[in-house]
Design a protein around this motif. Sequence first.
Motif, PDB file in Angstrom:
ATOM      1  N   UNK A 156       0.710  -1.174   0.434  1.00  0.00           N
ATOM      2  CA  UNK A 156      -0.456  -0.184   0.163  1.00  0.00           C
ATOM      3  C   UNK A 156       0.502   0.683  -0.006  1.00  0.00           C
ATOM      4  N   UNK A 157       2.058   1.374   0.698  1.00  0.00           N
ATOM      5  CA  UNK A 157       3.662   2.533   0.068  1.00  0.00           C
ATOM      6  C   UNK A 157       3.867   2.703  -0.580  1.00  0.00           C
ATOM      7  N   UNK A 158       4.603   1.911  -0.982  1.00  0.00           N
ATOM      8  CA  UNK A 158       6.150   1.696  -2.283  1.00  0.00           C
ATOM      9  C   UNK A 158       5.127   1.444  -3.892  1.00  0.00           C
ATOM     10  N   UNK A 159       3.886   0.956  -3.660  1.00  0.00           N
ATOM     11  CA  UNK A 159       3.086   0.441  -4.840  1.00  0.00           C
ATOM     12  C   UNK A 159       4.108  -1.441  -5.602  1.00  0.00           C
ATOM     13  N   UNK A 160       4.483  -1.903  -4.422  1.00  0.00           N
ATOM     14  CA  UNK A 160       5.429  -2.574  -5.307  1.00  0.00           C
ATOM     15  C   UNK A 160       3.704  -4.367  -5.948  1.00  0.00           C
ATOM     16  N   UNK A 161       4.086  -4.808  -6.266  1.00  0.00           N
ATOM     17  CA  UNK A 161       3.045  -5.642  -6.832  1.00  0.00           C
ATOM     18  C   UNK A 161       3.751  -7.415  -6.385  1.00  0.00           C
ATOM     19  N   UNK A 162       3.127  -7.748  -6.508  1.00  0.00           N
ATOM     20  CA  UNK A 162       3.768  -9.569  -5.990  1.00  0.00           C
ATOM     21  C   UNK A 162       3.265 -10.611  -6.359  1.00  0.00           C
ATOM     22  N   UNK A 163       3.198 -11.575  -6.807  1.00  0.00           N
ATOM     23  CA  UNK A 163       2.307 -12.889  -6.940  1.00  0.00           C
ATOM     24  C   UNK A 163       3.130 -13.810  -8.160  1.00  0.00           C
ATOM     25  N   UNK A 164       2.361 -15.068  -7.614  1.00  0.00           N
ATOM     26  CA  UNK A 164       3.688 -16.538  -8.198  1.00  0.00           C
ATOM     27  C   UNK A 164       2.263 -17.218  -8.381  1.00  0.00           C
ATOM     28  N   UNK A 165       1.593 -16.917  -9.365  1.00  0.00           N
ATOM     29  CA  UNK A 165       0.706 -18.175  -9.917  1.00  0.00           C
ATOM     30  C   UNK A 165       1.061 -19.453 -10.011  1.00  0.00           C
ATOM     31  N   UNK A 166       0.005 -20.471  -9.168  1.00  0.00           N
ATOM     32  CA  UNK A 166      -0.022 -21.531  -8.850  1.00  0.00           C
ATOM     33  C   UNK A 166      -0.451 -22.238 -10.351  1.00  0.00           C
ATOM     34  N   UNK A 167      -0.152 -23.606 -11.300  1.00  0.00           N
ATOM     35  CA  UNK A 167      -0.703 -24.537 -11.708  1.00  0.00           C
ATOM     36  C   UNK A 167      -1.992 -24.421 -11.933  1.00  0.00           C
ATOM     37  N   UNK A 168      -3.600 -24.369 -10.860  1.00  0.00           N
ATOM     38  CA  UNK A 168      -4.540 -24.019 -11.406  1.00  0.00           C
ATOM     39  C   UNK A 168      -5.054 -22.793 -11.797  1.00  0.00           C
ATOM     40  N   UNK A 169      -3.815 -22.094 -11.486  1.00  0.00           N
ATOM     41  CA  UNK A 169      -4.150 -20.663 -12.268  1.00  0.00           C
ATOM     42  C   UNK A 169      -3.652 -19.990 -13.772  1.00  0.00           C
ATOM     43  N   UNK A 170      -3.514 -21.183 -14.206  1.00  0.00           N
ATOM     44  CA  UNK A 170      -2.675 -20.981 -15.684  1.00  0.00           C
ATOM     45  C   UNK A 170      -3.050 -22.065 -16.210  1.00  0.00           C
ATOM     46  N   UNK A 171      -3.001 -22.125 -17.294  1.00  0.00           N
ATOM     47  CA  UNK A 171      -3.003 -21.069 -18.664  1.00  0.00           C
ATOM     48  C   UNK A 171      -4.057 -20.522 -19.065  1.00  0.00           C
ATOM     49  N   UNK A 172      -3.747 -18.770 -18.270  1.00  0.00           N
ATOM     50  CA  UNK A 172      -5.243 -17.746 -18.595  1.00  0.00           C
ATOM     51  C   UNK A 172      -5.114 -16.836 -18.113  1.00  0.00           C
ATOM     52  N   UNK A 173      -5.397 -15.584 -18.689  1.00  0.00           N
ATOM     53  CA  UNK A 173      -5.136 -14.127 -18.908  1.00  0.00           C
ATOM     54  C   UNK A 173      -5.889 -13.178 -17.867  1.00  0.00           C
ATOM     55  N   UNK A 174      -5.834 -12.563 -16.808  1.00  0.00           N
ATOM     56  CA  UNK A 174      -6.165 -11.591 -15.746  1.00  0.00           C
ATOM     57  C   UNK A 174      -6.274 -10.164 -16.001  1.00  0.00           C
ATOM     58  N   UNK A 175      -7.420  -9.850 -16.009  1.00  0.00           N
ATOM     59  CA  UNK A 175      -7.029  -8.152 -16.143  1.00  0.00           C
ATOM     60  C   UNK A 175      -7.753  -7.532 -14.909  1.00  0.00           C
ATOM     61  N   UNK A 176      -7.477  -6.379 -14.357  1.00  0.00           N
ATOM     62  CA  UNK A 176      -7.406  -6.040 -13.562  1.00  0.00           C
ATOM     63  C   UNK A 176      -7.128  -4.156 -13.147  1.00  0.00           C
ATOM     64  N   UNK A 177      -7.636  -3.617 -11.781  1.00  0.00           N
ATOM     65  CA  UNK A 177      -7.029  -2.155 -12.634  1.00  0.00           C
ATOM     66  C   UNK A 177      -6.069  -2.453 -10.702  1.00  0.00           C
ATOM     67  N   UNK A 178      -4.806  -1.084 -11.114  1.00  0.00           N
ATOM     68  CA  UNK A 178      -4.092  -1.332 -10.221  1.00  0.00           C
ATOM     69  C   UNK A 178      -4.817   0.460  -9.713  1.00  0.00           C
ATOM     70  N   UNK A 179      -5.164   1.047  -8.133  1.00  0.00           N
ATOM     71  CA  UNK A 179      -5.793   2.187  -8.268  1.00  0.00           C
ATOM     72  C   UNK A 179      -4.524   2.711  -6.859  1.00  0.00           C
TER      73      UNK A 179
END
Length: 525
Positions: A156-179
Amino acid sequence: MMIPAFAEVTSISMGKSFYTNAEKISFVGTENEGSVLVNVIVKDPNGKSKLLGGFSDPDGEFETIPQSVDNIFSLEGIYNATAFVEKIENGTTIQLQYDGDQVFEFSSVVLQLKSIDDKTIEEGKTLTFTVTLSESVEGVVFSLEKNPPTGATINAETGKFVWTPTTSQGPASYLFDIVATKGAQSDRESIKVTVTEKTIPQPQPEPEPKDEPEPEPKSEELKIPAPFVDETKDPQSYVDRYNNEKVYKDWFDKTYPEYESIYQAVGLEEPLEIPAPFVDKTKDPQSYVDRYNNEKVYKDWFDKTYPEYESIYQAVGLEEPKVLAPFVDPNLDPQYYIDRYNNEITYKNWFDKTYPDMTIYEAVGLDEPTTEEPKVEEEEFGECGEGTELVNGICMIVDNSKGGGCLIATATYGSEMAPQVQFLREIRDNQLMSTESGSSFMSGFNQLYYSFSPYIADLERENPAFKEMVKIGITPMLSSLSIMSLADSEFEIVSLGIGVILLNIGMYVGLPAILIIKTRKFIRI
């Protein structure tokens, strides 16, 4: 926007980024004297003023007493909040904006996120990047909205995004907003993250064994250390020469090929290579740990190929994290548990019985300090009650001027883990000991309390009827002390503390005195 007029008050800001009408607002900041009353005047767009105030601590940090937002802000527009000690013209001013629902610090800078490119990441790998603003703005809060993928986080303070997708989350595309949000301003950027299937390396076929003639047995066993080694010298000196002098290395390899390594020749055990040969030093070593924990194929490969390493952490050069005991709250200072173990005999006995296979330092994740072994002295015979110790065959009161367990309450309710005893401990540690006046009161109170409480506690343990009488007697006092849980500041500690003392004097002295006077009058009649 802050406008300092003099060095009396060096900084001022709201207690948080914004307040709603239903909340109470306070101001925090610093001044250069310490332990003084700081005033804050809030002027609305028409020039009408409201006054807030609060005392600073010895370091000059202050916070005003909270007041309701709707008592101060009624007109929409720009407000000026000026903090000062003696003269308002020497104060420091910030501008606030009220939009009818919220109040926040006024900013003339337009909040705008820089464009964010779409990302592609493989299953099981970590995607990380930091979003930035077109202009530098303090106090911005970053968040994810509109169906962000499960497990994705943003600081919330630095704006650093981190994500490690699992095998159940791919292959796929994800569309979302950064606010990005500050007060009433906000900006958002849409991002598309594509997750692809992970690439599993194809195992190489093992070569078929070839029939080779058995080697003839050597007539002599391999001599260790080798003949060239002078055993009066440090064997490490030969290893250092081999690693640092190319001529020496070539001479050894050519002259003594029968030795597997220079370590074997000089009689030293060859150290493990850390990090292991498969580790790419340009990569984050944590990525190997994540793959080991999340990918079974990778885990099996490592365990089979590198059994000489105790763990994946050792192989990549990381310290293996310590596992905390189940009762430890990671948000608390681990020294808190050490202090309770050293100072509270009931807590120590509970821990030793429940966790016999670990020390208190291992349980909370701290290294145990090295201390000199104390001299063994002949134990004295005898047993004293809690709060006293045996000295020359006589039970003497222990000096508890710095505070300890509540002996009477512990004896009354049977355990230091009883809710009533824990309630008293929380009032002492969280309210009284957190302020200077409360600490001074406890220092004087402890000297009086521990002068008689051990004897009362011993009588309770010996006489169950007396124990029940004490329980009935202290119940009103425990109820009155609940008022102290509302105290947060130095002023509230003093004012509510005096009120509680007067209330208990009324209950335990005033009411019995009135009852005695009335009874004597009735008897005379």
